[in-house]
Design a protein around this motif. Structure first.
Motif, PDB file in Angstrom:
ATOM      1  N   GLY A 125      23.783  17.404  24.871  1.00 55.21           N
ATOM      2  CA  GLY A 125      24.995  17.163  25.648  1.00 55.21           C
ATOM      3  C   GLY A 125      26.159  16.641  24.842  1.00 55.21           C
ATOM      4  N   LYS A 126      26.077  16.706  23.487  1.00 60.14           N
ATOM      5  CA  LYS A 126      27.122  16.199  22.612  1.00 60.14           C
ATOM      6  C   LYS A 126      27.466  17.246  21.555  1.00 60.14           C
ATOM      7  N   ALA A 127      28.652  17.111  20.971  1.00 62.19           N
ATOM      8  CA  ALA A 127      29.100  18.032  19.924  1.00 62.19           C
ATOM      9  C   ALA A 127      29.749  17.250  18.795  1.00 62.19           C
ATOM     10  N   THR A 128      29.578  17.743  17.586  1.00 65.51           N
ATOM     11  CA  THR A 128      30.250  17.183  16.424  1.00 65.51           C
ATOM     12  C   THR A 128      30.741  18.318  15.542  1.00 65.51           C
ATOM     13  N   LYS A 129      31.876  18.107  14.888  1.00 68.62           N
ATOM     14  CA  LYS A 129      32.400  19.116  13.990  1.00 68.62           C
ATOM     15  C   LYS A 129      31.566  19.157  12.708  1.00 68.62           C
ATOM     16  N   ILE A 130      31.417  20.356  12.173  1.00 68.75           N
ATOM     17  CA  ILE A 130      30.669  20.535  10.933  1.00 68.75           C
ATOM     18  C   ILE A 130      31.452  21.470  10.018  1.00 68.75           C
ATOM     19  N   THR A 131      30.984  21.580   8.790  1.00 70.94           N
ATOM     20  CA  THR A 131      31.414  22.663   7.906  1.00 70.94           C
ATOM     21  C   THR A 131      30.173  23.431   7.496  1.00 70.94           C
ATOM     22  N   TRP A 132      30.345  24.709   7.210  1.00 67.71           N
ATOM     23  CA  TRP A 132      29.194  25.515   6.788  1.00 67.71           C
ATOM     24  C   TRP A 132      29.548  26.282   5.518  1.00 67.71           C
ATOM     25  N   SER A 133      28.510  26.536   4.723  1.00 69.84           N
ATOM     26  CA  SER A 133      28.668  27.265   3.473  1.00 69.84           C
ATOM     27  C   SER A 133      27.419  28.099   3.198  1.00 69.84           C
ATOM     28  N   HIS A 186      34.190  40.431  25.789  1.00 73.41           N
ATOM     29  CA  HIS A 186      33.434  41.503  26.435  1.00 73.41           C
ATOM     30  C   HIS A 186      32.406  40.983  27.430  1.00 73.41           C
ATOM     31  N   ASN A 187      31.552  40.023  27.020  1.00 75.83           N
ATOM     32  CA  ASN A 187      30.462  39.562  27.890  1.00 75.83           C
ATOM     33  C   ASN A 187      30.653  38.143  28.405  1.00 75.83           C
ATOM     34  N   LYS A 188      31.682  37.433  27.908  1.00 73.94           N
ATOM     35  CA  LYS A 188      32.044  36.090  28.382  1.00 73.94           C
ATOM     36  C   LYS A 188      30.819  35.157  28.503  1.00 73.94           C
ATOM     37  N   PRO A 189      30.110  34.911  27.418  1.00 76.44           N
ATOM     38  CA  PRO A 189      28.922  34.046  27.498  1.00 76.44           C
ATOM     39  C   PRO A 189      29.276  32.572  27.657  1.00 76.44           C
ATOM     40  N   VAL A 190      28.447  31.859  28.403  1.00 78.08           N
ATOM     41  CA  VAL A 190      28.575  30.415  28.553  1.00 78.08           C
ATOM     42  C   VAL A 190      27.202  29.782  28.364  1.00 78.08           C
ATOM     43  N   LEU A 191      27.219  28.547  27.885  1.00 79.48           N
ATOM     44  CA  LEU A 191      25.988  27.782  27.719  1.00 79.48           C
ATOM     45  C   LEU A 191      26.185  26.433  28.411  1.00 79.48           C
ATOM     46  N   ASP A 192      25.377  26.183  29.425  1.00 78.31           N
ATOM     47  CA  ASP A 192      25.486  24.962  30.222  1.00 78.31           C
ATOM     48  C   ASP A 192      24.289  24.059  29.970  1.00 78.31           C
ATOM     49  N   TYR A 193      24.595  22.787  29.772  1.00 76.06           N
ATOM     50  CA  TYR A 193      23.542  21.827  29.433  1.00 76.06           C
ATOM     51  C   TYR A 193      22.737  21.447  30.669  1.00 76.06           C
ATOM     52  N   ASP A 194      21.421  21.551  30.545  1.00 78.17           N
ATOM     53  CA  ASP A 194      20.498  21.159  31.602  1.00 78.17           C
ATOM     54  C   ASP A 194      19.831  19.853  31.182  1.00 78.17           C
ATOM     55  N   GLU A 195      20.169  18.780  31.867  1.00 80.81           N
ATOM     56  CA  GLU A 195      19.682  17.454  31.491  1.00 80.81           C
ATOM     57  C   GLU A 195      18.167  17.367  31.581  1.00 80.81           C
ATOM     58  N   ALA A 196      17.589  18.016  32.580  1.00 84.60           N
ATOM     59  CA  ALA A 196      16.141  17.918  32.788  1.00 84.60           C
ATOM     60  C   ALA A 196      15.364  18.462  31.592  1.00 84.60           C
ATOM     61  N   VAL A 228      32.041  12.514  17.682  1.00 84.13           N
ATOM     62  CA  VAL A 228      31.169  13.089  18.703  1.00 84.13           C
ATOM     63  C   VAL A 228      31.858  13.089  20.063  1.00 84.13           C
ATOM     64  N   LYS A 229      31.668  14.179  20.815  1.00 88.24           N
ATOM     65  CA  LYS A 229      32.277  14.275  22.140  1.00 88.24           C
ATOM     66  C   LYS A 229      31.313  14.953  23.096  1.00 88.24           C
ATOM     67  N   SER A 230      31.602  14.805  24.375  1.00 90.63           N
ATOM     68  CA  SER A 230      30.754  15.407  25.406  1.00 90.63           C
ATOM     69  C   SER A 230      30.792  16.922  25.290  1.00 90.63           C
ATOM     70  N   ALA A 231      29.633  17.542  25.499  1.00 90.90           N
ATOM     71  CA  ALA A 231      29.538  19.006  25.404  1.00 90.90           C
ATOM     72  C   ALA A 231      28.458  19.484  26.361  1.00 90.90           C
ATOM     73  N   THR A 232      28.819  19.602  27.624  1.00 89.78           N
ATOM     74  CA  THR A 232      27.854  20.068  28.628  1.00 89.78           C
ATOM     75  C   THR A 232      28.166  21.473  29.121  1.00 89.78           C
ATOM     76  N   HIS A 233      29.341  21.973  28.754  1.00 91.38           N
ATOM     77  CA  HIS A 233      29.718  23.341  29.117  1.00 91.38           C
ATOM     78  C   HIS A 233      30.444  23.964  27.940  1.00 91.38           C
ATOM     79  N   ILE A 234      29.859  25.038  27.408  1.00 96.94           N
ATOM     80  CA  ILE A 234      30.444  25.736  26.260  1.00 96.94           C
ATOM     81  C   ILE A 234      30.734  27.172  26.684  1.00 96.94           C
ATOM     82  N   ALA A 235      32.003  27.553  26.584  1.00 95.60           N
ATOM     83  CA  ALA A 235      32.407  28.929  26.894  1.00 95.60           C
ATOM     84  C   ALA A 235      32.776  29.612  25.583  1.00 95.60           C
ATOM     85  N   MET A 236      31.990  30.598  25.197  1.00100.70           N
ATOM     86  CA  MET A 236      32.229  31.311  23.949  1.00100.70           C
ATOM     87  C   MET A 236      33.418  32.269  24.120  1.00100.70           C
TER      88      MET A 236
END
Length: 367
Positions: A318-326, A247-257, A235-243
């Motif tokens: 605010g956290k991230a973990t690696k997964i696998t999907w099927s 074309h559209n450069k989406p970002v997802l920012d963690y809002d603690e509140a 597990v690691k910190s993940a408060t800012h994710i830039a996809m």
């Protein structure tokens, strides 16, 4: 005296249980609490109100899409999967902030890999305006059946024809309302009140889950005991994710509140004018590294939405973990597994799912 005390407590708990599931309704008038005489020897009460609320709320059920309380009349209602244009010209989008699950995926390898949304809505009877609506792709017709969802779109390339022919794929195409918004016609189609009732009636589709439904899709933790991912070693910190969508450069920012990830694209917050300009936000993020095939020189493509042991991330709190999907069959859900091999458990709330082309997946930023 013990007996009278217990009866009084039970009466109060019963009164609380009568509260309905709709949070936005006007609160009931306050009732003056009775005076309780303190006794020397009080009974031990082991029932916790939070636990009772988790298990039962009168007139409500837990949504299988979000685990939030919804009216029990919606229990077996199948969702719709709506194709929403994501060109900058299509902004602002209407209704996305009220969707339950939002997929974002590359729609074409042309135009810097422009993305398109597919949004899932269970309580579609409450839609006031949703869209604008555009065409669908084969990938969407492989994913939507795992939700037993009816696809709402406006046409598509001939590559979708074989997928539309499957008995488990049901769709409404080009049968929604037009809104004069001053834009070109391709940006003017929206779902408005009455559109879906008319479409279900005309097509004769079941509004409730049919024989192709394979049951609840996600696993959820108790709303009172959220998953903070502490059980995973990576597990690691993940408060800012830039996809890595150029074309559209989406970002997802963690809002603690709010403990949600707020979505922005094209350098601006994604707001919903149909819902008081509320910003699009998610409790859960599922990111899938996905292989794809390009069909022709026009950029038409399709993800391998059915695949095994592919990489990805689950991000929440605010956290991230690696997964696998099927995923093995069109009508079977995509499954997401943690490092321990067990299926991950989501937190109560809305979910964002991104299918990222494998050749740009390394450009994903999580910090």
């Amino acid at each position: 005296m013990k007996k009278n005390y217990v009866l009084l407590v039970l009466a109060l708990v019963g009164a609380i249980a009568l509260t309905g599931c709709k949070k936005d309704e006007e609160a009931a008038p306050a009732v003056e609490a009775p005076t309780i005489q303190v006794v020397t020897e009080q009974p031990t009460i082991t029932t916790e109100p939070e636990a009772e609320e988790e298990e039962f709320k009168e007139g409500c059920v837990r949504s299988e899409l979000t685990n939030e309380w919804i009216d029990e009349a919606l229990k077996d209602q199948r969702p719709i999967a709506v194709m929403v244009d994501n060109e900058k010209t299509a902004l602002p989008h209407y209704g996305l902030s009220t969707a339950d699950v939002v997929y974002e995926m590359t729609n074409s390898m042309e135009n810097d890999g422009v993305t398109r949304f597919m949004v899932l809505v269970k309580d579609w009877g409450s839609i006031q305006q949703l869209g604008s609506i555009r065409s669908t792709r084969p990938t969407n017709l492989v994913i939507a059946p795992e939700w037993n969802a009816v696809v709402c779109h406006d046409g598509g390339p001939f590559y979708i024809d074989d997928y539309l022919a499957n008995d488990y794929v049901e769709n409404f195409s080009g049968t929604f309302s037009r809104v004069d918004n001053g834009k070109a016609r391709e940006f003017t189609e929206y779902i408005l009140p009455g559109d879906l009732d008319k479409n279900f009636s005309n097509k004769g589709y079941s509004v409730t889950y049919n024989d192709y439904y394979r049951g609840p899709h996600y696993q959820f933790t108790s709303a009172s005991k959220p998953n903070d991912l502490s059980q995973y070693s990576d597990v690691k910190s993940a408060t800012h994710i830039a996809m890595p969508f150029k074309h559209n450069k989406p970002v997802l920012d963690y809002d603690e509140a709010s403990q949600t990830y707020k979505y922005s694209e094209y350098g601006q917050s994604h707001v919903d004018p149909g819902n008081n300009n509320e910003q699009l936000a998610f409790t859960n993020l599922l990111i899938q590294n996905a292989r794809y095939v390009v069909f022709d020189d026009n950029g038409y493509m399709m993800f391998h939405a059915k695949d095994f042991d592919r990489e990805g991330y689950y991000i929440t709190k605010g956290k991230a973990t690696k997964i696998t999907w099927s995923k093995d069959e069109d009508i079977n859900p995509t499954h997401y597994y943690g490092e321990d091999g067990a299926e991950i458990v989501l937190n109560t709330g809305k979910t964002y799912v991104a299918l990222v082309p494998d050749d740009i997946y390394s450009q994903l930023v999580i910090e």
